[in-house]
Write a protein that holds these residues in place. Structure first.
Motif, PDB file in Angstrom:
ATOM      1  N   VAL A 252     -13.789  38.313 -12.881  1.00  0.00           N
ATOM      2  CA  VAL A 252     -14.820  37.600 -12.122  1.00  0.00           C
ATOM      3  C   VAL A 252     -15.990  38.533 -11.780  1.00  0.00           C
ATOM      4  N   LYS A 253     -15.713  39.816 -11.627  1.00  0.00           N
ATOM      5  CA  LYS A 253     -16.809  40.763 -11.403  1.00  0.00           C
ATOM      6  C   LYS A 253     -17.708  40.846 -12.624  1.00  0.00           C
ATOM      7  N   ARG A 254     -17.102  40.848 -13.803  1.00  0.00           N
ATOM      8  CA  ARG A 254     -17.868  40.914 -15.050  1.00  0.00           C
ATOM      9  C   ARG A 254     -18.626  39.627 -15.308  1.00  0.00           C
ATOM     10  N   HIS A 255     -17.971  38.498 -15.083  1.00  0.00           N
ATOM     11  CA  HIS A 255     -18.554  37.179 -15.350  1.00  0.00           C
ATOM     12  C   HIS A 255     -18.276  36.276 -14.150  1.00  0.00           C
ATOM     13  N   PRO A 256     -19.158  36.260 -13.153  1.00  0.00           N
ATOM     14  CA  PRO A 256     -18.926  35.454 -11.953  1.00  0.00           C
ATOM     15  C   PRO A 256     -18.710  33.974 -12.285  1.00  0.00           C
ATOM     16  N   GLU A 257     -17.927  33.331 -11.449  1.00  0.00           N
ATOM     17  CA  GLU A 257     -17.670  31.910 -11.642  1.00  0.00           C
ATOM     18  C   GLU A 257     -18.945  31.113 -11.397  1.00  0.00           C
ATOM     19  N   ARG A 258     -19.027  29.942 -12.028  1.00  0.00           N
ATOM     20  CA  ARG A 258     -20.224  29.113 -11.954  1.00  0.00           C
ATOM     21  C   ARG A 258     -20.484  28.555 -10.561  1.00  0.00           C
ATOM     22  N   LYS A 259     -19.412  28.317  -9.815  1.00  0.00           N
ATOM     23  CA  LYS A 259     -19.549  27.729  -8.486  1.00  0.00           C
ATOM     24  C   LYS A 259     -18.706  28.524  -7.502  1.00  0.00           C
ATOM     25  N   PRO A 260     -19.077  28.520  -6.222  1.00  0.00           N
ATOM     26  CA  PRO A 260     -18.267  29.234  -5.231  1.00  0.00           C
ATOM     27  C   PRO A 260     -16.948  28.524  -4.931  1.00  0.00           C
ATOM     28  N   ARG A 261     -16.881  27.223  -5.206  1.00  0.00           N
ATOM     29  CA  ARG A 261     -15.677  26.445  -4.900  1.00  0.00           C
ATOM     30  C   ARG A 261     -15.516  25.355  -5.950  1.00  0.00           C
ATOM     31  N   PHE A 262     -14.324  25.269  -6.520  1.00  0.00           N
ATOM     32  CA  PHE A 262     -14.009  24.204  -7.460  1.00  0.00           C
ATOM     33  C   PHE A 262     -13.132  23.195  -6.751  1.00  0.00           C
ATOM     34  N   SER A 263     -13.372  21.893  -6.992  1.00  0.00           N
ATOM     35  CA  SER A 263     -12.586  20.868  -6.321  1.00  0.00           C
ATOM     36  C   SER A 263     -12.422  19.648  -7.214  1.00  0.00           C
ATOM     37  N   THR A 264     -11.447  18.833  -6.847  1.00  0.00           N
ATOM     38  CA  THR A 264     -11.223  17.574  -7.547  1.00  0.00           C
ATOM     39  C   THR A 264     -12.233  16.551  -7.047  1.00  0.00           C
ATOM     40  N   ILE A 265     -12.232  15.384  -7.653  1.00  0.00           N
ATOM     41  CA  ILE A 265     -13.122  14.319  -7.215  1.00  0.00           C
ATOM     42  C   ILE A 265     -12.794  13.881  -5.793  1.00  0.00           C
ATOM     43  N   SER A 266     -11.573  14.150  -5.333  1.00  0.00           N
ATOM     44  CA  SER A 266     -11.157  13.850  -3.960  1.00  0.00           C
ATOM     45  C   SER A 266     -11.466  15.010  -3.013  1.00  0.00           C
ATOM     46  N   ASP A 267     -12.146  16.015  -3.508  1.00  0.00           N
ATOM     47  CA  ASP A 267     -12.539  17.205  -2.760  1.00  0.00           C
ATOM     48  C   ASP A 267     -11.360  18.084  -2.346  1.00  0.00           C
ATOM     49  N   ASP A 268     -10.262  18.020  -3.099  1.00  0.00           N
ATOM     50  CA  ASP A 268      -9.166  18.965  -2.910  1.00  0.00           C
ATOM     51  C   ASP A 268      -9.523  20.231  -3.672  1.00  0.00           C
ATOM     52  N   GLU A 269      -9.421  21.367  -3.017  1.00  0.00           N
ATOM     53  CA  GLU A 269      -9.798  22.624  -3.666  1.00  0.00           C
ATOM     54  C   GLU A 269      -8.851  22.951  -4.813  1.00  0.00           C
ATOM     55  N   ILE A 270      -9.407  23.463  -5.898  1.00  0.00           N
ATOM     56  CA  ILE A 270      -8.626  23.880  -7.060  1.00  0.00           C
ATOM     57  C   ILE A 270      -8.552  25.401  -7.034  1.00  0.00           C
ATOM     58  N   GLU A 271      -7.349  25.912  -6.904  1.00  0.00           N
ATOM     59  CA  GLU A 271      -7.135  27.357  -6.856  1.00  0.00           C
ATOM     60  C   GLU A 271      -7.275  27.954  -8.263  1.00  0.00           C
ATOM     61  N   ALA A 272      -7.468  29.252  -8.329  1.00  0.00           N
ATOM     62  CA  ALA A 272      -7.597  29.941  -9.611  1.00  0.00           C
ATOM     63  C   ALA A 272      -6.268  30.005 -10.360  1.00  0.00           C
ATOM     64  N   LEU A 273      -5.155  30.022  -9.619  1.00  0.00           N
ATOM     65  CA  LEU A 273      -3.837  30.133 -10.233  1.00  0.00           C
ATOM     66  C   LEU A 273      -2.817  29.402  -9.376  1.00  0.00           C
ATOM     67  N   TYR A 274      -1.945  28.669 -10.037  1.00  0.00           N
ATOM     68  CA  TYR A 274      -0.822  28.029  -9.360  1.00  0.00           C
ATOM     69  C   TYR A 274       0.470  28.601  -9.918  1.00  0.00           C
ATOM     70  N   THR A 275       1.445  28.816  -9.044  1.00  0.00           N
ATOM     71  CA  THR A 275       2.748  29.332  -9.462  1.00  0.00           C
ATOM     72  C   THR A 275       3.838  28.404  -8.939  1.00  0.00           C
ATOM     73  N   ALA A 276       5.067  28.747  -9.208  1.00  0.00           N
ATOM     74  CA  ALA A 276       6.199  27.950  -8.746  1.00  0.00           C
ATOM     75  C   ALA A 276       6.224  27.843  -7.219  1.00  0.00           C
ATOM     76  N   ASP A 277       5.672  28.829  -6.519  1.00  0.00           N
ATOM     77  CA  ASP A 277       5.615  28.769  -5.054  1.00  0.00           C
ATOM     78  C   ASP A 277       4.823  27.559  -4.568  1.00  0.00           C
ATOM     79  N   ASP A 278       3.819  27.181  -5.334  1.00  0.00           N
ATOM     80  CA  ASP A 278       2.966  26.071  -4.925  1.00  0.00           C
ATOM     81  C   ASP A 278       3.661  24.717  -5.016  1.00  0.00           C
ATOM     82  N   ILE A 279       4.763  24.670  -5.745  1.00  0.00           N
ATOM     83  CA  ILE A 279       5.496  23.407  -5.880  1.00  0.00           C
ATOM     84  C   ILE A 279       6.940  23.539  -5.414  1.00  0.00           C
ATOM     85  N   ALA A 280       7.187  24.506  -4.543  1.00  0.00           N
ATOM     86  CA  ALA A 280       8.553  24.758  -4.071  1.00  0.00           C
ATOM     87  C   ALA A 280       9.168  23.534  -3.410  1.00  0.00           C
ATOM     88  N   ASP A 281       8.360  22.741  -2.719  1.00  0.00           N
ATOM     89  CA  ASP A 281       8.894  21.560  -2.038  1.00  0.00           C
ATOM     90  C   ASP A 281       8.671  20.278  -2.837  1.00  0.00           C
TER      91      ASP A 281
END
Length: 83
Positions: free
Chosen positions: A22-51
């Protein structure tokens, strides 16, 4: 992989891989979100769906809540169309 190992792996990735990229090529926007305005993280892992309850939250193809498609055959017999 345990939650502690996953968190460590995610932090390592953020620090050593994602951060320099990201330092070499900054992201286009400061925040990415769905059409429902839920933030989209850069990475999701199994921890994010533990429940996650797969039956309740995902369902099966052709069954409510249709997160895996409305066709039970996953469009192997009929092509996907936008209407």
């Amino acid at each position: 992989m345990t939650i502690q190992k996953t968190n460590t792996a995610k932090q390592r990735w953020l620090d050593e891989v994602y951060g320099p990229a990201v330092k070499r090529h900054p992201e286009r926007k400061p925040r990415f979100s769905t059409i429902s305005d839920d933030e989209i993280e850069a990475l999701y892992t199994a921890d994010d769906i533990a429940d996650l309850d797969q039956d309740r939250d995902l369902g099966l193809p052709g069954e409510f809540p249709y997160t895996r498609g409305v066709q039970p055959s996953m469009y192997r017999g009929r092509l996907w169309t936008m209407r």
